[in-house]
Scaffold this motif. Structure first.
Motif, mmCIF file in Angstrom:
data_model
loop_
_atom_site.group_PDB
_atom_site.id
_atom_site.type_symbol
_atom_site.label_atom_id
_atom_site.label_comp_id
_atom_site.label_asym_id
_atom_site.label_seq_id
_atom_site.Cartn_x
_atom_site.Cartn_y
_atom_site.Cartn_z
ATOM 1 N N ILE A 113 0.826 -1.202 0.000
ATOM 2 C CA ILE A 113 0.000 0.000 0.000
ATOM 3 C C ILE A 113 0.864 1.257 0.000
ATOM 4 O O ILE A 113 1.793 1.393 0.800
ATOM 5 N N ASN A 114 0.549 2.201 -0.898
ATOM 6 C CA ASN A 114 1.158 3.538 -0.951
ATOM 7 C C ASN A 114 2.679 3.491 -1.033
ATOM 8 O O ASN A 114 3.226 3.213 -2.090
ATOM 9 N N ASP A 115 3.385 3.746 0.084
ATOM 10 C CA ASP A 115 4.851 3.797 0.047
ATOM 11 C C ASP A 115 5.512 2.431 0.215
ATOM 12 O O ASP A 115 6.734 2.342 0.251
ATOM 13 N N VAL A 116 4.706 1.369 0.314
ATOM 14 C CA VAL A 116 5.266 0.012 0.309
ATOM 15 C C VAL A 116 5.479 -0.387 -1.147
ATOM 16 O O VAL A 116 4.543 -0.414 -1.940
ATOM 17 N N GLU A 207 17.208 -2.519 -6.993
ATOM 18 C CA GLU A 207 17.615 -3.731 -6.290
ATOM 19 C C GLU A 207 16.696 -4.917 -6.520
ATOM 20 O O GLU A 207 17.088 -6.066 -6.288
ATOM 21 N N ILE A 208 15.465 -4.677 -6.924
ATOM 22 C CA ILE A 208 14.477 -5.747 -7.065
ATOM 23 C C ILE A 208 13.989 -5.775 -8.505
ATOM 24 O O ILE A 208 13.649 -4.732 -9.077
ATOM 25 N N ALA A 252 14.740 6.683 -5.964
ATOM 26 C CA ALA A 252 14.788 5.233 -6.144
ATOM 27 C C ALA A 252 15.200 4.493 -4.880
ATOM 28 O O ALA A 252 15.002 3.283 -4.775
ATOM 29 N N LYS A 253 15.742 5.194 -3.899
ATOM 30 C CA LYS A 253 16.277 4.539 -2.709
ATOM 31 C C LYS A 253 15.174 3.833 -1.922
ATOM 32 O O LYS A 253 14.068 4.343 -1.771
ATOM 33 N N ILE A 254 15.515 2.650 -1.373
ATOM 34 C CA ILE A 254 14.535 1.824 -0.668
ATOM 35 C C ILE A 254 15.119 1.315 0.644
ATOM 36 O O ILE A 254 16.316 1.432 0.884
ATOM 37 N N PHE A 255 14.248 0.742 1.479
ATOM 38 C CA PHE A 255 14.732 0.020 2.652
ATOM 39 C C PHE A 255 13.742 -1.086 2.991
ATOM 40 O O PHE A 255 12.555 -1.011 2.655
ATOM 41 N N THR A 256 14.247 -2.119 3.655
ATOM 42 C CA THR A 256 13.426 -3.256 4.058
ATOM 43 C C THR A 256 13.181 -3.221 5.555
ATOM 44 O O THR A 256 14.103 -2.955 6.334
ATOM 45 N N THR A 263 8.881 -6.514 4.130
ATOM 46 C CA THR A 263 8.244 -5.325 3.573
ATOM 47 C C THR A 263 9.278 -4.308 3.107
ATOM 48 O O THR A 263 10.129 -3.879 3.868
ATOM 49 N N VAL A 264 9.177 -3.927 1.824
ATOM 50 C CA VAL A 264 10.113 -2.973 1.229
ATOM 51 C C VAL A 264 9.402 -1.636 1.023
ATOM 52 O O VAL A 264 8.335 -1.578 0.406
ATOM 53 N N TYR A 265 10.026 -0.570 1.542
ATOM 54 C CA TYR A 265 9.439 0.777 1.492
ATOM 55 C C TYR A 265 10.290 1.719 0.638
ATOM 56 O O TYR A 265 11.493 1.506 0.475
#
Length: 291
Positions: A113-116, A207-208, A252-256, A263-265
């Motif tokens: 959802i949204n930022d996920v 990354e994914i 593009a930066k993400i975190f888990t 869950t990746v945000y």
């Protein structure tokens, strides 16, 4: 597999053609490309006709599940309820949710959802709200064959910004699929996706990526969406993989999530959107299996 066959033997793929008039042509061409330094897939990644038929059957169930769930994706429902609906429907259709128990994952779908960005875990404590955008990712195991697809859903009155993101993300997937052509390059897909995302002011998750699928849930090749045209593995007829770019409104930066490990945000908290289809490389083009 081909080393054990004479050129007049029936081809290993089940086409009922002689090997010399079927996959020998493909494997000979692969050998020529390989001798010139190109990356070619292992022959084991090329699906036989029987395997393709099995993946098609799995894909039919996979898509019917997304068609089924769309009427339930509304304001006020919990993602846990959606998960249970898919679980029950998958069983009813004779399949099994491929994500359930996969590397410790405890649910039948992913709800982001949204930022996920992806791998959102369904919960009875998470309710869809007016204005949300949500990706529902369904993966199916049926008669030993895997399929995978996802769609975006807009809940109630979604902002113009979010709606545009959802639309462009779908366009990115479609443009990527247009690049799936026999003897083309895997990198062509990522170039098309990245160009369109950047043109619209968005970024692409690095990354994914997508993945081979069919006999296993995740196989080679890994599909990047920030790759360059003319690079990467050759797209040989018989390859099956997902096209599923993740497009961020912001950076593009993400975190888990460290607590659940799944869950990746987005790092900046801005929305992300993704669409996914399973695609087969054919001798004349491509076939979207999760049509």
């Amino acid at each position: 597999m081909s080393n054990k066959l004479g050129r007049n033997d029936a081809c290993w793929c089940g086409s009922r053609k002689k090997y010399k008039k079927c996959h020998a042509l493909i494997e000979d061409r692969m050998a020529i490309y390989h001798s010139k330094g190109y990356e070619v897939p292992n022959c084991k990644l090329l699906k036989s006709q029987k395997q393709i038929d099995g993946i098609r059957d799995s894909s039919k169930i996979n898509i019917s599940l997304l068609d089924y769930i769309k009427d339930y994706v509304v304001e006020g429902i919990t993602t846990g309820e959606l998960d249970q609906l898919i679980f029950q429907k998958t069983k009813e259709l004779g399949g099994f949710p491929a994500t359930l128990h996969y590397k410790g994952y405890s649910k039948s779908i992913c709800t982001s959802i949204n930022d996920v960005i992806c791998h959102g875990i369904p919960s009875n404590h998470v309710t869809l709200q007016n204005g949300d955008i949500v990706n529902i990712d369904v993966s199916t195991l049926y008669n030993g064959f895997f399929s995978d697809s996802s769609r975006m859903f807009c809940i109630g009155d979604v902002s113009d910004e979010k709606q545009r993101l959802v639309n462009v993300a779908k366009e990115c997937m479609e443009l990527g699929i247009e690049q799936v052509k026999p003897w083309g390059f895997l990198g062509n897909i990522g170039q098309a996706v990245n160009n369109h995302a950047i043109k619209n002011g968005y970024s692409v998750v690095r990354e994914i990526g997508g993945h081979g699928i069919g006999i296993k849930f995740h196989e080679d090749p890994w599909v990047s969406y920030v790759s360059k045209s003319g690079t990467g593995m050759l797209l040989v007829p018989g390859l099956v993989f997902t096209v599923e770019p993740m497009i961020n409104m912001g950076e593009a930066k993400i975190f888990t999530d460290k607590k659940d490990g799944w869950t990746v945000y987005t790092a900046d908290g801005k929305p992300s959107a993704q669409w996914e289809k399973t695609v087969l490389v054919t001798e004349i083009g491509s076939e979207v299996l999760t049509y």
